[in-house]
Design a protein around this motif. Sequence first.
Motif, short mmCIF file in Angstrom:
data_model
loop_
_atom_site.label_atom_id
_atom_site.label_comp_id
_atom_site.label_asym_id
_atom_site.label_seq_id
_atom_site.Cartn_x
_atom_site.Cartn_y
_atom_site.Cartn_z
N ASP A 1 -7.00 -3.52 -4.65
CA ASP A 1 -6.28 -4.06 -3.49
C ASP A 1 -4.97 -3.35 -3.16
O ASP A 1 -4.21 -3.83 -2.33
CB ASP A 1 -6.01 -5.56 -3.64
CG ASP A 1 -7.22 -6.40 -3.25
OD1 ASP A 1 -8.05 -5.90 -2.46
OD2 ASP A 1 -7.34 -7.54 -3.73
N GLY A 2 -4.71 -2.18 -3.74
CA GLY A 2 -3.49 -1.48 -3.40
C GLY A 2 -3.49 -0.88 -2.01
O GLY A 2 -2.44 -0.57 -1.47
N SER B 1 -10.25 -3.16 -1.71
CA SER B 1 -10.08 -1.75 -2.03
C SER B 1 -9.99 -1.57 -3.54
O SER B 1 -9.66 -2.49 -4.27
CB SER B 1 -8.84 -1.15 -1.35
OG SER B 1 -7.65 -1.64 -1.94
N ALA B 2 -10.32 -0.36 -3.99
CA ALA B 2 -10.17 0.03 -5.40
C ALA B 2 -9.55 1.41 -5.43
O ALA B 2 -9.84 2.25 -4.56
CB ALA B 2 -11.52 0.02 -6.11
N GLU B 3 -8.71 1.67 -6.43
CA GLU B 3 -7.93 2.90 -6.47
C GLU B 3 -7.95 3.51 -7.87
O GLU B 3 -7.89 2.79 -8.88
CB GLU B 3 -6.47 2.63 -6.08
CG GLU B 3 -6.27 2.03 -4.71
CD GLU B 3 -6.41 0.50 -4.70
OE1 GLU B 3 -6.86 -0.04 -3.67
OE2 GLU B 3 -6.07 -0.13 -5.72
N VAL B 4 -7.98 4.84 -7.91
CA VAL B 4 -7.81 5.62 -9.14
C VAL B 4 -6.80 6.70 -8.78
O VAL B 4 -7.11 7.62 -8.01
CB VAL B 4 -9.14 6.22 -9.63
CG1 VAL B 4 -8.94 6.94 -10.96
CG2 VAL B 4 -10.21 5.13 -9.78
N ILE B 5 -5.57 6.64 -9.36
CA ILE B 5 -4.42 7.30 -8.74
C ILE B 5 -3.51 7.96 -9.76
O ILE B 5 -3.28 7.42 -10.85
CB ILE B 5 -3.60 6.26 -7.94
CG1 ILE B 5 -4.44 5.67 -6.79
CG2 ILE B 5 -2.30 6.85 -7.41
CD1 ILE B 5 -4.84 6.65 -5.72
N VAL B 6 -2.95 9.12 -9.37
CA VAL B 6 -1.72 9.66 -9.95
C VAL B 6 -0.63 9.48 -8.90
O VAL B 6 -0.81 9.91 -7.75
CB VAL B 6 -1.86 11.13 -10.34
CG1 VAL B 6 -0.53 11.69 -10.82
CG2 VAL B 6 -2.92 11.30 -11.43
N HIS C 1 -1.17 -7.53 -2.17
CA HIS C 1 -1.67 -7.65 -3.54
C HIS C 1 -1.86 -6.26 -4.13
O HIS C 1 -2.09 -5.30 -3.42
CB HIS C 1 -3.04 -8.35 -3.57
CG HIS C 1 -3.02 -9.78 -3.18
ND1 HIS C 1 -2.87 -10.20 -1.88
CD2 HIS C 1 -3.16 -10.91 -3.93
CE1 HIS C 1 -2.91 -11.52 -1.84
NE2 HIS C 1 -3.08 -11.97 -3.07
N LEU C 2 -1.77 -6.19 -5.44
CA LEU C 2 -2.20 -5.00 -6.17
C LEU C 2 -2.28 -5.38 -7.64
O LEU C 2 -1.27 -5.70 -8.26
CB LEU C 2 -1.23 -3.83 -5.99
CG LEU C 2 -1.51 -2.57 -6.82
CD1 LEU C 2 -2.94 -2.10 -6.64
CD2 LEU C 2 -0.55 -1.47 -6.47
N ALA C 3 -3.50 -5.40 -8.18
CA ALA C 3 -3.71 -5.62 -9.61
C ALA C 3 -3.97 -4.26 -10.22
O ALA C 3 -4.91 -3.56 -9.81
CB ALA C 3 -4.90 -6.55 -9.83
N GLN C 4 -3.17 -3.86 -11.22
CA GLN C 4 -3.28 -2.50 -11.72
C GLN C 4 -2.84 -2.41 -13.18
O GLN C 4 -2.14 -3.28 -13.70
CB GLN C 4 -2.45 -1.55 -10.86
CG GLN C 4 -0.98 -1.91 -10.78
CD GLN C 4 -0.17 -0.96 -9.92
OE1 GLN C 4 0.97 -1.27 -9.59
NE2 GLN C 4 -0.69 0.18 -9.55
N PRO D 1 0.84 -1.19 0.00
CA PRO D 1 0.00 0.00 0.00
C PRO D 1 0.88 1.24 0.00
O PRO D 1 2.08 1.15 0.16
CB PRO D 1 -0.80 -0.11 1.29
CG PRO D 1 -0.61 -1.52 1.75
CD PRO D 1 0.74 -1.97 1.20
N PHE D 2 0.28 2.40 -0.10
CA PHE D 2 1.04 3.64 -0.15
C PHE D 2 1.42 4.09 1.24
O PHE D 2 0.80 3.74 2.22
CB PHE D 2 0.24 4.72 -0.86
CG PHE D 2 -1.05 5.02 -0.18
CD1 PHE D 2 -1.16 6.12 0.64
CD2 PHE D 2 -2.15 4.20 -0.35
CE1 PHE D 2 -2.34 6.40 1.27
CE2 PHE D 2 -3.34 4.47 0.30
CZ PHE D 2 -3.44 5.57 1.11
N GLU D 3 2.47 4.92 1.29
CA GLU D 3 2.87 5.55 2.55
C GLU D 3 2.03 6.80 2.71
O GLU D 3 1.96 7.61 1.82
CB GLU D 3 4.35 5.91 2.50
CG GLU D 3 4.86 6.52 3.78
CD GLU D 3 6.33 6.86 3.67
OE1 GLU D 3 6.84 7.52 4.57
OE2 GLU D 3 6.95 6.48 2.66
#
Length: 296
Positions: free
Chosen positions: A118-119, A211-216, A126-129, A4-6
């Motif tokens: 899952d990020g 979880s689901a993510e939309v990210i820059v 896990h992280l599928a992206q 995951p992100f910091e």
Amino acid sequence: MSTPFEAAEVQAGAAEPREHPPLRVGAEGSAPGWAQDPAVPPGGPRVAPEAPAPPPPLAEAALPGTDAGSSTNWAGYVLRGAPGTFRSVSATWTVPHPHSRPGVGDYYTQCAVWVGLDGAHPGAGHLAQVGVDVNDLGGEREYQLWWELETGGVGAAPIPHPVRAGDELRAGVAHLFGGTFAISVECRAAGWAYRRRHSYPPGTPAPPLGSAEVIVEAPMFRGVTGMLTDFGSVEFLDVVVNDLPLSGFAGAATRYDLVDGVELLAETGPLGDGFGVYWRGYGRPRRALGGQVWEG
């Protein structure tokens, strides 16, 4: 890219970020190699006085019920729920054109634009992206499509289609069964589409789908977050989660701004069925030295 992100001042828990070196194919022009040296010269380069100032902070508020926080490498929205909640996420955006500014020409800047699952699920591993890198060194630009199923230390895999600033992409990740996902990205104007099934290695625990993510993102390399490419803005349009519009998930959403200490680097706009992310600053520099190349 990071899973995951910091984060700092977040409403929900998060763990340590993963590293993602930039991929070095699909360059615009003959860009030189980028260095591994994260050294920061005294003071570091900053936007020259004559450079135009970034736009003022956004005044709009996110939808009621939407939490807010800050992250050291992500800007955008994260949706969280119980395991099994999120099965798919997709969005449309235009590949941004980097704005090279005086005073940072010797420094490699990076950003990645992506959607994933899952990020941000605590402890999932896990992280599928799927997404695109937009990197710059004094006007030498890289654009690279990639996908990734992250299980801890595995790098992203390039998608073999050309991409340039101004291309409109539609990208998505969907869980099919077990550890198998459908990864898709298309550019209708250019007439190509990538649609493949990819699976975690045998024996990998089942993805939690929490979880689901939309990210820059400002990607990391060897534990260091590099300078953030001046991407101007990225507008995520027609964001769809579990085949439903994003606005229906406001109560599960956390909005993140990207920060470097007290400096705001990327600001996230209010959530509807899409949203914008706006560049505000480079952050600390990573030095580029001739002949040293980041390996993917």
